[in-house]
Structure formats: C-alpha cells, structure tokens
Design a protein around this motif. Structure first.
Motif, short mmCIF file in Angstrom:
data_model
loop_
_atom_site.label_atom_id
_atom_site.label_comp_id
_atom_site.label_asym_id
_atom_site.label_seq_id
_atom_site.Cartn_x
_atom_site.Cartn_y
_atom_site.Cartn_z
N GLN A 315 -32.05 -38.73 43.42
CA GLN A 315 -31.44 -38.26 42.17
C GLN A 315 -31.66 -39.22 41.01
N ALA A 316 -32.28 -40.35 41.28
CA ALA A 316 -32.42 -41.39 40.26
C ALA A 316 -33.29 -40.90 39.09
N VAL A 317 -32.97 -41.41 37.91
CA VAL A 317 -33.76 -41.09 36.73
C VAL A 317 -35.18 -41.64 36.92
N LYS A 318 -36.18 -40.91 36.39
CA LYS A 318 -37.59 -41.26 36.60
C LYS A 318 -38.22 -41.74 35.31
N PRO A 319 -39.23 -42.59 35.38
CA PRO A 319 -39.98 -42.95 34.17
C PRO A 319 -40.56 -41.70 33.50
N GLY A 320 -40.32 -41.59 32.22
CA GLY A 320 -40.75 -40.42 31.47
C GLY A 320 -39.65 -39.41 31.23
N ASP A 321 -38.53 -39.53 31.95
CA ASP A 321 -37.39 -38.63 31.70
C ASP A 321 -36.83 -38.88 30.31
N VAL A 322 -36.28 -37.81 29.72
CA VAL A 322 -35.64 -37.92 28.41
C VAL A 322 -34.17 -37.56 28.57
N VAL A 323 -33.29 -38.42 28.06
CA VAL A 323 -31.84 -38.19 28.15
C VAL A 323 -31.25 -38.21 26.75
N THR A 324 -30.05 -37.63 26.62
CA THR A 324 -29.37 -37.58 25.33
C THR A 324 -28.17 -38.50 25.36
N THR A 330 -31.99 -38.85 21.34
CA THR A 330 -32.65 -38.71 22.63
C THR A 330 -33.47 -39.97 22.94
N ILE A 331 -33.55 -40.28 24.24
CA ILE A 331 -34.20 -41.51 24.68
C ILE A 331 -35.20 -41.19 25.78
N GLU A 332 -36.45 -41.60 25.60
CA GLU A 332 -37.43 -41.50 26.67
C GLU A 332 -37.36 -42.78 27.49
N ILE A 333 -37.09 -42.62 28.77
CA ILE A 333 -36.94 -43.77 29.66
C ILE A 333 -38.30 -44.09 30.27
N ASP A 421 -36.38 -39.43 20.34
CA ASP A 421 -36.08 -40.20 19.13
C ASP A 421 -36.47 -41.66 19.29
N VAL A 422 -36.39 -42.16 20.51
CA VAL A 422 -36.69 -43.58 20.75
C VAL A 422 -37.04 -43.77 22.22
N ALA A 423 -37.92 -44.71 22.49
CA ALA A 423 -38.20 -45.12 23.87
C ALA A 423 -37.29 -46.28 24.25
N ASN A 424 -37.07 -46.47 25.54
CA ASN A 424 -36.14 -47.56 25.92
C ASN A 424 -36.83 -48.91 26.05
#
Length: 497
Positions: A315-324, A330-333, A421-424
């Motif tokens: 369930q972990a967030v993946k590289p390239g996922d976008v969250v709000t 919004t953030i691209e991880i 909107d921004v990358a992490n």
C-alpha cells in the motif's frame, strides 16, 4: 539529577561535604597561599609548579588534597570564562570524575565571574556527561552523580540562569530518552501517550488525532507517507497556555518519523538502525514542552507533531504518485525517502489556524545539511530577518548553535514538475536548501523558520545516541520572545539576472 545553587566563597568551598569538586579556574587565577584558603593555595601551587597548564579544558585531578573535605578535587581551566569555554571545561572535567563513588558533586564558580549563560552551560555539560539511557537496557549502570551543588560568589546574580538551566536539563533529557528509544518502543501511538502525559501538567493541554481525523482535515500528503505501515499515524497537538488569553502563540512543529526505511525508495541497509532518530524533531518539541512545564513562562506555545513510520509494503506510496496536501497544492512524490517534508507541509498548513506570531519547524530533514554543516551547527532557514536573528541569538546563548542558509527563489526551480504543483525533491545540489524551499510554499502566511537538525540530533559510532538538540535553542528563543514583537518583515529573496 538534583541541582542546588549556593553562594560560596573560596574558603567555604574546601569545607563542602561532597564527594568531588570541579573547580573552574580562569586564565589569571589567585596567587594567595594563605593557610585558611585551601582552594586558592592549591591553585597557586599547581600553577607555580606548572602542574596546571594554560588553555581551556586543561586540568589537574587531585586525590585527597590537604584541607579539603572532598576526596577528589579537579581543577580545570576555563580561559575567559565564556559560556562556550565553560561548557568545554566542564565536559573535560567530568571525564575525570566518573568513579562510581561520586554521588554528590560541586561545580565551583567561586574563582571566576559567573554568568547566567555560563551556569546554564555548566549544568548542561554536567548532565550530558552523566546521562545514561536505561529504557530498554536495564543492565546499564544508573547515573552515579545524583546531586550537583553549583557554587558561585553571589547566588542571586545567576538565579535566573540556574532556573533556566534546570529546566533545560529536564527538557534535553526528555528529548534524548525518546529519541534513543528503538522504533518498537517509540511508535506514533507511544509518542502520543507521552504527549498526553505532558498535557496533564498545569497550563498544558494535548489532543492526539488519528487517521480518520487527519483524513477529514485533508492532509493527503501526511497520509501518503503513513500508508505503508501497520502502525497508525498520530497527529499530536499540544498547547502551553502561560500568556494572556488570545495572545498569538509561537508554534513549534516537529518531524515525527519514528522509523524511516525510505519507503519504496529504500535506504541502504548499513546504518539504517539510526533511522530511529528520525523523530528527533518531535522529541525536541516534546522536550521543549517538558522544560516549559518546569519554568512556566508567560507565553503561549503550540506544538504540532505529525508522526508515522515510513515503510515499504503493497500500500506504500510509489515514486511518481501525486497527492493533494491540506493546502490544496498537489505534490509529485519523486522519492519516497524525502518523506519528512511531506508530513511537515500539512502541519505547516494546520498551523495557520492559530494565527501565530511565528512558526518554527524542526526536522532531521536532509543528509545534505549534514554534509554542509557537520554536527556542530544546525541548519537555519528563515523568512524574516528578525526571526533569523532571534534564533541565531538563542543558539549562541544556549550553546546550541545554528547557521543561516539562503532561501533564494532560484533554488525552487528544481522543484518544478509537469505533473503537479510541486515535486518533493530537486537534484542533489543544494539539497538542504531545496527541501527548505519546498516547506516555504506551505508557510507563506506567517513568519516562518526551519531548523534542519540532521547533523546535530544524534551522534554515531562509539558515542551513538541522541543529543537532545535543539531543545536549548528553542527554550531560549521562547523565553526571549516574551518581550519581543512578532517578526513581520519578509526577507527579500534574490533571483539571478
């Protein structure tokens, strides 16, 4: 550790019923050898026979010297008597006084001019030298020195410094104990319970929010980091209400990643055990509140601790996922190992509701800051000159040093992405600064500062363990802010032509 402040003349020092004396000796010590002055006679003889060298932290350890009730007397040079010199001298002196029979010690300032900052520095150095972690190591030796008499010429002149020093020791040791705990003994739930216990002290209140409440707040960035762990996240909200009702608080935000594997962007196995220290920011906020409970200053303070584990599973967030995020941005991880900024950004947005006079976040955020500054100074970023100057001054006063790094707008260029909107993360160059630029996007509505403590929060190797920093800096900053106005002038950011 029990500290006591006493007014002592040089003559009275020799008659103290303690196990050991640690006597601070200036560059130009007294020269008298009179029979009724055992201390000054001992110092004068040591200097005359060149047994006590010049130079800060140079020392002479004596066993049962004539005329003293204490069986051990250590003379240590303090140079000009500055707080930095006193800290170095006491640290060296304590190294010669680790015998198991020493339970009551006297720190003697009677030969030098004691200052508030010098007394604080001596007390903290003494506590650091005798601190012993025992939470998961019951076989460890308990602290041997249990009582410390701080002897000065006039106790009333340094009473305030002594009181602040006592509170600082409490706060630093609280922070150390929690940061030193292994992750299975310092889960987000356990951190929440520690905060609740502090919240039962007079003038304090603690709320601990769980996953459903955090989701209702719209903290999608924070939630994304916690997704890979079976340990439920906690968002800790602490209040210290010592100031006037309605008076704008200072908000402290502490990164509470109780263990950081890096997530899907997993870290190398070597030294990964040290990632239990990744909640050093949270520990320092808890420690600061423990110190506030001792001192009870007339100020309002809010503590925010977003806490979770960063783990890799299905369930972990993946590289390239976008969250709000809570702010709506919004953030691209791009890298799941840059997770601290993802939990802090939502906490910084949450801080807006308190209409704060200033917000300071504290985080073991980047290896880049460790490369830049090592372990001596924490990295400081600030949106206003006044706030930056206040934090720098607090660090100097508390001997908990920081160094200001830039926030030029050009550093944010690397955080641009086509998909959010921004990358992490940006590139490797200037990594501590680009991390700060990321956080700054979420802290535009109040004076804000960021302390990157990746290099100062813990030590590795044989001395492995938490330092409790920057509790001293934060405490001094809060006490000084009682009489200061809110920092309001934004720092002008430079952009290359």
């Amino acid at each position: 550790m029990d500290f006591e402040l006493k007014s002592l003349t040089a003559a009275q020092v020799a008659q103290l019923p303690v196990d050991a004396l640690l006597v601070l000796v200036p560059d130009t010590p007294p020269t008298t050898k009179s029979a009724d002055q055992a201390l000054t006679r001992l110092v004068a003889q040591a200097v005359e026979h060149k047994d006590l060298e010049n130079g800060v932290a140079k020392l002479l350890a004596c066993y049962r010297p004539e005329g003293f009730k204490a069986s051990r007397v250590t003379l240590v040079r303090v140079g000009d008597g500055s707080a930095a010199s006193v800290r170095k001298a006491v640290t060296a002196g304590m190294g010669s006084l680790k015998q198991p029979g020493i339970q009551k010690l006297a720190l003697v300032f009677s030969l030098i001019e004691a200052t508030d900052d010098g007394v604080r520095a001596a007390m903290q150095a003494c506590a650091d030298a005798t601190y012993c972690y025992t939470t998961t190591k019951p076989s460890a030796k308990a602290r041997t020195v249990k009582q410390v008499v701080v002897g000065v010429a006039k106790a009333g002149d340094v009473q305030r410094g002594f009181e602040v020093g006592k509170a600082q020791v409490v706060g630093v040791e609280f922070a150390k104990e929690w940061a030193n705990r292994p992750a299975n003994h310092a889960t987000p739930t356990m951190l929440g319970e520690a905060a609740r216990k502090l919240g039962r002290k007079p003038g304090m209140k603690t709320d601990v929010l769980g996953p459903k409440q955090v989701e209702a707040l719209g903290m999608g960035s924070f939630l994304s980091v916690a997704r890979g762990s079976v340990e439920p996240l906690r968002f800790i909200v602490m209040h210290y209400n010592g100031g006037a009702k309605g008076s704008a608080p200072v908000v402290l935000v502490g990164k509470g990643i109780t263990f950081d594997t890096g997530g899907i962007s997993i870290k190398p196995a070597a030294d990964m055990d040290e990632m239990k220290f990744d909640m050093g920011g949270a520990a320092s906020v808890l420690g600061t509140f423990a110190a506030l409970a001792e001192l009870k200053p007339a100020i309002n303070v809010v503590g925010l601790i977003p806490s979770c584990e960063n783990m890799p599973d299905g369930q972990a967030v993946k590289p390239g996922d976008v969250v709000t995020s809570m702010s709506g941005q919004t953030i691209e991880i791009l890298n799941t190992d840059a997770e601290g900024r993802l939990i802090l950004c939502d906490a910084l947005t949450y801080a807006e509701r308190f209409k704060p006079r200033a917000v300071v976040d504290v985080a073991t955020l980047t290896g880049a800051c460790m490369i830049a500054l090592g372990s001596v100074r924490s990295g400081l970023f600030a949106s206003t000159e006044e706030l930056a100057n206040q934090l720098m001054a607090a660090g100097e006063a508390a001997q908990d040093l920081c160094w200001r790094l830039p926030l030029d707008d050009d550093y944010a260029d690397g955080l641009k992405t086509n998909f959010a909107d921004v990358a992490n993360v940006a590139g490797r160059a200037g990594g501590a600064i680009t991390a700060a630029k990321f956080l700054q996007r979420f802290a535009s509505k109040y004076p804000w500062a960021h302390l990157d403590i990746a290099g100062s929060a813990w030590k590795s190797g044989a001395a492995k363990g938490a330092t409790g920093r920057p509790v001293g800096l934060l405490l001094d900053f809060l006490l000084a802010s009682q009489a200061s106005k809110p920092a309001a002038t934004k720092t002008r950011q430079r952009r290359a032509a």
